[in-house]
Design a protein around this motif. Structure first.
Motif, PDB file in Angstrom:
ATOM      1  N   CYS A 197       0.820  -0.998  -0.133  1.00  0.00           N
ATOM      2  CA  CYS A 197       0.025  -0.143  -0.398  1.00  0.00           C
ATOM      3  C   CYS A 197       0.324   1.072   0.177  1.00  0.00           C
ATOM      4  O   CYS A 197       2.134   1.151   0.572  1.00  0.00           O
ATOM      5  CB  CYS A 197      -0.709  -0.580   0.897  1.00  0.00           C
ATOM      6  SG  CYS A 197      -2.214   1.643   1.455  1.00  0.00           S
ATOM      7  N   ARG A 198       0.577   2.027  -1.330  1.00  0.00           N
ATOM      8  CA  ARG A 198       1.072   3.340  -0.801  1.00  0.00           C
ATOM      9  C   ARG A 198       1.195   4.096  -0.151  1.00  0.00           C
ATOM     10  O   ARG A 198       1.518   5.481   0.563  1.00  0.00           O
ATOM     11  CB  ARG A 198       0.947   3.960  -1.914  1.00  0.00           C
ATOM     12  CG  ARG A 198       0.331   4.620  -2.742  1.00  0.00           C
ATOM     13  CD  ARG A 198      -0.243   5.957  -3.657  1.00  0.00           C
ATOM     14  NE  ARG A 198      -0.213   4.722  -4.990  1.00  0.00           N
ATOM     15  CZ  ARG A 198      -0.857   4.941  -5.961  1.00  0.00           C
ATOM     16  NH1 ARG A 198      -0.396   6.410  -6.445  1.00  0.00           N
ATOM     17  NH2 ARG A 198      -0.632   4.014  -6.763  1.00  0.00           N
ATOM     18  N   VAL A 240      -8.520   4.256   1.113  1.00  0.00           N
ATOM     19  CA  VAL A 240      -6.946   4.703  -0.632  1.00  0.00           C
ATOM     20  C   VAL A 240      -7.909   5.448  -1.259  1.00  0.00           C
ATOM     21  O   VAL A 240      -6.933   6.193  -1.981  1.00  0.00           O
ATOM     22  CB  VAL A 240      -6.863   3.173  -0.985  1.00  0.00           C
ATOM     23  CG1 VAL A 240      -6.374   3.291  -2.364  1.00  0.00           C
ATOM     24  CG2 VAL A 240      -5.803   2.329  -0.190  1.00  0.00           C
ATOM     25  N   VAL A 241      -9.226   5.526  -1.558  1.00  0.00           N
ATOM     26  CA  VAL A 241      -9.799   6.860  -2.535  1.00  0.00           C
ATOM     27  C   VAL A 241      -9.850   7.898  -2.035  1.00  0.00           C
ATOM     28  O   VAL A 241      -9.251   9.179  -2.351  1.00  0.00           O
ATOM     29  CB  VAL A 241     -10.881   5.866  -3.214  1.00  0.00           C
ATOM     30  CG1 VAL A 241     -11.722   7.419  -3.149  1.00  0.00           C
ATOM     31  CG2 VAL A 241     -11.462   4.877  -3.059  1.00  0.00           C
ATOM     32  N   THR A 242     -10.035   8.197  -0.132  1.00  0.00           N
ATOM     33  CA  THR A 242      -8.907   9.015   0.186  1.00  0.00           C
ATOM     34  C   THR A 242      -8.345  10.172   0.396  1.00  0.00           C
ATOM     35  O   THR A 242      -8.310  10.801  -0.287  1.00  0.00           O
ATOM     36  CB  THR A 242      -9.622   8.730   1.553  1.00  0.00           C
ATOM     37  OG1 THR A 242     -11.576   8.998   1.895  1.00  0.00           O
ATOM     38  CG2 THR A 242      -9.466  10.458   2.186  1.00  0.00           C
ATOM     39  N   ARG A 244      -6.717  12.741  -1.820  1.00  0.00           N
ATOM     40  CA  ARG A 244      -6.348  13.838  -0.654  1.00  0.00           C
ATOM     41  C   ARG A 244      -4.207  14.541  -1.716  1.00  0.00           C
ATOM     42  O   ARG A 244      -4.925  15.833  -1.692  1.00  0.00           O
ATOM     43  CB  ARG A 244      -6.012  14.097   0.117  1.00  0.00           C
ATOM     44  CG  ARG A 244      -5.593  15.128   1.284  1.00  0.00           C
ATOM     45  CD  ARG A 244      -5.450  14.457   2.723  1.00  0.00           C
ATOM     46  NE  ARG A 244      -3.743  13.336   2.968  1.00  0.00           N
ATOM     47  CZ  ARG A 244      -3.522  12.813   4.144  1.00  0.00           C
ATOM     48  NH1 ARG A 244      -4.063  12.874   4.967  1.00  0.00           N
ATOM     49  NH2 ARG A 244      -1.971  12.304   3.769  1.00  0.00           N
ATOM     50  N   ASP A 245      -4.160  13.492  -1.932  1.00  0.00           N
ATOM     51  CA  ASP A 245      -2.865  14.049  -2.485  1.00  0.00           C
ATOM     52  C   ASP A 245      -3.187  14.803  -4.307  1.00  0.00           C
ATOM     53  O   ASP A 245      -2.059  15.388  -4.101  1.00  0.00           O
ATOM     54  CB  ASP A 245      -2.065  12.472  -3.289  1.00  0.00           C
ATOM     55  CG  ASP A 245      -1.328  12.089  -2.161  1.00  0.00           C
ATOM     56  OD1 ASP A 245      -1.839  12.556  -0.776  1.00  0.00           O
ATOM     57  OD2 ASP A 245      -0.621  10.528  -2.486  1.00  0.00           O
ATOM     58  N   LEU A 281       1.601   8.839 -11.685  1.00  0.00           N
ATOM     59  CA  LEU A 281       0.937   7.798 -11.703  1.00  0.00           C
ATOM     60  C   LEU A 281       0.914   6.551 -12.149  1.00  0.00           C
ATOM     61  O   LEU A 281       0.838   5.558 -11.656  1.00  0.00           O
ATOM     62  CB  LEU A 281      -0.426   8.678 -12.050  1.00  0.00           C
ATOM     63  CG  LEU A 281      -0.747   9.453 -11.175  1.00  0.00           C
ATOM     64  CD1 LEU A 281      -2.199  10.021 -12.223  1.00  0.00           C
ATOM     65  CD2 LEU A 281      -1.142   8.923  -9.566  1.00  0.00           C
ATOM     66  N   TRP A 282       1.644   6.255 -13.084  1.00  0.00           N
ATOM     67  CA  TRP A 282       2.272   5.602 -13.943  1.00  0.00           C
ATOM     68  C   TRP A 282       3.205   4.591 -13.487  1.00  0.00           C
ATOM     69  O   TRP A 282       3.306   3.795 -13.427  1.00  0.00           O
ATOM     70  CB  TRP A 282       2.504   5.962 -15.271  1.00  0.00           C
ATOM     71  CG  TRP A 282       3.378   4.933 -16.910  1.00  0.00           C
ATOM     72  CD1 TRP A 282       2.703   4.089 -17.012  1.00  0.00           C
ATOM     73  CD2 TRP A 282       4.159   4.608 -16.289  1.00  0.00           C
ATOM     74  NE1 TRP A 282       3.269   2.774 -17.497  1.00  0.00           N
ATOM     75  CE2 TRP A 282       4.475   3.450 -17.004  1.00  0.00           C
ATOM     76  CE3 TRP A 282       6.002   4.505 -16.059  1.00  0.00           C
ATOM     77  CZ2 TRP A 282       6.188   2.519 -16.960  1.00  0.00           C
ATOM     78  CZ3 TRP A 282       6.714   4.510 -16.128  1.00  0.00           C
ATOM     79  CH2 TRP A 282       7.235   3.593 -16.995  1.00  0.00           C
TER      80      TRP A 282
END
Length: 653
Positions: free
Chosen positions: A13-14, A40-42, A46-47, A359-360
């Protein structure tokens, strides 16, 4: 999720270590499910938001830096061009003054001039001196040349043979005549009072053995310097020490000022007749900003006709005059804005590319790590299944017994909790009922009073007073509805919203509720309003409840007195609105003062639950204020209320 649980440790998990919650990824779950987790979605959202904000800030910073760099570079180039232009104009003016300045200085050293000024008026050969001055004036191309005696009268002039001759005129009021000194040239710009022609005057005093014999003066024309300015790229101004425009490339600016003249300066100009009584209007000139190195941004004009200029000024040595060159900065600012916008667009585009690459990269790294984690978790789980199966069979019997014990313990705990809840509800209901009964008592008394008054006034035919009383009854019924509505909730009491309250209205309203009782008991109620209206921040119903309670208690306290008097004062003290309710009763003992605000404590023998002051003190705390009690030195008790003051325009009570 600060850290993955041991069973889910293989799932990468990042956001591990950054999330505030506990990891909810079940053992053996596909690591791809990480993307669907709410945490993770949140974190991803936020990022993204932070990245957008950071990119926007970087774009704005880049745009600002490019704008400032372009603007400063342009200002430096423009200032250099304006410096060249102002040097050209100032140099031409200085050369003109230096060329003509030698004439009065040379003439003052001429022996014939000194002898002429020294000789008695009857013995002077004025005609010969006039011809000499005319010849001298023609040789250098000045407007006029003339001699002035110590009294300020012109005794010889080059224009003696013209209708507008200066001969015999008194010019002692001119500053250049009064301030002329030997050996140097005194300059002065003005408009002639004889022919209304403008010019620059140069004068040198003639002295012999320390005695002043007179002044040699010439008048030169500066208008010829103004003609090349008309077609100049940069507008040019020549102003004197009072900021009066002498020469200008724009004719409308001439003989106007760059700012309003003070009465003293205008009076001085009138006395010296420097501009021959011209009105000298003020130009709509407004300095905006100092850009450094003598460069200023100024605005000329008003409304839609206003124009911004960059102004560079240079003072002329010895003359008190200033040469100012103007330039329009519109193109410079347009270029700076265009480059700034281009820089912001480039930084924003680079930020988008960088974010896409990030992201990639993260997605690729997570896919590889998830594949390895799944394989490791599969191998580990197979081994653990075999070991745990034996352990589970052995512990199965013990677990059954433990489950039964836990079930019984849970049932006992639930029963105790239900009992506690019922007890707490009863306690809350009892507290609300006691408080509500006390709060309803006074409005009911007021309803009875108003109803009785309404019947009485109805019998008299006073319908207006009946309508007023019925309106008050409606308000009190609404208040009773609000109070009884508290029974709908056991956990909290509805206090409403705080609003600005004029204290005079609230005090008069509370006094009106008890007016019948006070009149019946013979109690005198004295209101002492302040000079200015006082507005408090609070809730009207609660504040009136406290005031009614305090006034009612004061009425009970003075019941045994011969002269029954209650006094109410209110004022503003800093950021607090204060109210005092005092009486001339017997006062309170020290023991009573210590327990005065305790629930169910009362000094009344026949009535009262002892909750009035306790509830009032609680109301004041909820409103952000306080309630205090003390004895008056002259006898009786005084209660002080303090509430936050609110800024509000209201009529004085």
């Amino acid at each position: 999720m600060n850290a993955l649980s041991p069973r889910a440790a293989a799932a990468p998990c990042r956001y591990s270590g950054r999330c505030g919650g506990r990891c909810r990824l079940a053992p053996g779950t596909d690591p791809a499910a990480l993307a669907a987790l709410p945490c993770v979605v949140t974190m991803r959202q936020r990022d993204f938001f932070l990245y957008v904000v950071l990119a926007a800030l970087l774009s704005l910073l880049a745009g600002w830096l490019v704008f400032e760099h372009t603007l400063q570079a342009g200002l430096r180039d423009l200032r250099g061009a304006m410096e060249s232009r102002i040097s050209l104009h100032a140099g031409a003016l200085e050369r003109e003054m230096e060329r003509f300045g030698l004439l009065p200085l040379t003439a003052s050293l001429n022996r014939d001039v000194a002898d002429f000024l020294q000789a008695p008026p009857a013995a002077r050969d004025v005609a010969e001196m006039n011809r000499y001055l005319k010849q001298l004036n023609a040789s250098i191309g000045a407007q006029q040349a003339y001699l002035v005696d110590p009294g300020g009268q012109i005794v010889a002039t080059s224009n003696w043979d013209r209708p507008d001759s200066f001969l015999g005129r008194d010019i002692s009021y001119r500053p250049y005549v009064r301030n002329a000194r030997p050996g140097r040239t005194e300059g002065f710009y003005g408009i002639g009072t004889t022919n209304n022609a403008s010019g620059y005057f140069l004068a040198t005093a003639v002295e012999q053995q320390g005695r002043r014999l007179g002044v040699v003066a010439i008048k030169i024309d500066l208008e010829q310097l103004e003609k090349p300015w008309r077609g100049a790229e940069y507008p040019v101004l020549l102003t004197d020490a009072n900021d009066v425009v002498i020469l200008a490339s724009v004719p409308d600016w001439k003989y106007a000022t760059l700012g309003p003249l003070s009465p003293a300066a205008r009076q001085k100009l009138e006395e010296t007749q420097q501009y021959n009584h011209r009105p000298l209007p003020a130009l709509p000139w407004q300095p905006l900003r100092d850009l450094g190195e003598g460069l200023r941004l100024a605005r000329l004009g008003e409304g839609g006709a206003a124009q911004d200029y960059l102004a560079l000024a240079r003072q002329m040595p010895g003359s008190g005059m200033n040469v100012t060159v103007l330039s329009e900065p519109g193109d410079l600012y347009s270029l700076a804005w265009a480059r700034a916008v281009a820089a912001m667009v480039m930084v924003a585009f680079a930020s988008v590319l960088l974010h896409a690459f990030r992201l990639w990269r993260d997605a690729t790294r997570e896919r590889l790590a998830a594949r390895e984690a799944l394989q490791a978790a599969h191998d580990h789980l197979e081994l653990q299944v075999e070991q745990r199966s034996a352990e589970l069979r052995a512990a199965n019997a013990g677990l059954r017994r433990e489950v039964q014990e836990r079930i019984q313990a849970v049932r006992r705990l639930e029963s105790a909790q239900e009992e506690l809840i019922r007890t707490e509800n009863l306690a809350v209901i009892g507290q609300l009922s006691a408080g509500l009964a006390h709060e309803i008592n006074q409005p009911l008394a007021a309803l009875s009073t108003l109803s009785a008054n309404a019947v009485r006034f109805l019998e008299r035919g006073d319908t207006e007073t009946v309508r007023f009383n019925l309106g008050r009854i409606t308000d009190l019924v609404a208040r009773l509805g609000t109070l009884t509505g508290q029974l709908r909730s056991f956990a909290r009491r509805s206090t409403g919203e705080a609003e600005p309250l004029p204290l005079a209205q609230r005090i008069e309203s509370a006094a009106a509720l008890l007016g019948h009782r006070l009149e019946k008991d013979g109690v005198q109620l004295v209101l002492e309003p302040p000079p200015a209206a006082v507005v408090a921040q609070g809730e009207a119903v609660r504040l009136e409840q406290v005031l009614v309670n305090l006034i009612g208690n004061a009425a009970d306290a003075v019941a045994e007195q011969t002269e029954k008097r209650i006094r109410i004062r209110w004022w503003q003290e800093g950021g607090a609105a204060c109210v005092t309710v005092s009486d001339n009763g017997p006062g309170m003992s020290g023991a009573v003062l210590e327990r005065l605000f305790e629930p169910f404590f009362t000094t009344k023998k026949s009535s009262g639950l002892g909750l009035g002051l306790a509830i009032s003190s609680d109301i004041m705390r909820r409103l952000g204020g306080s309630l205090e009690a003390a004895n008056r030195p002259e006898g009786g008790a005084v209660f002080t209320l303090r509430l936050p003051a609110a800024a509000m325009e209201s009529k004085r009570a």
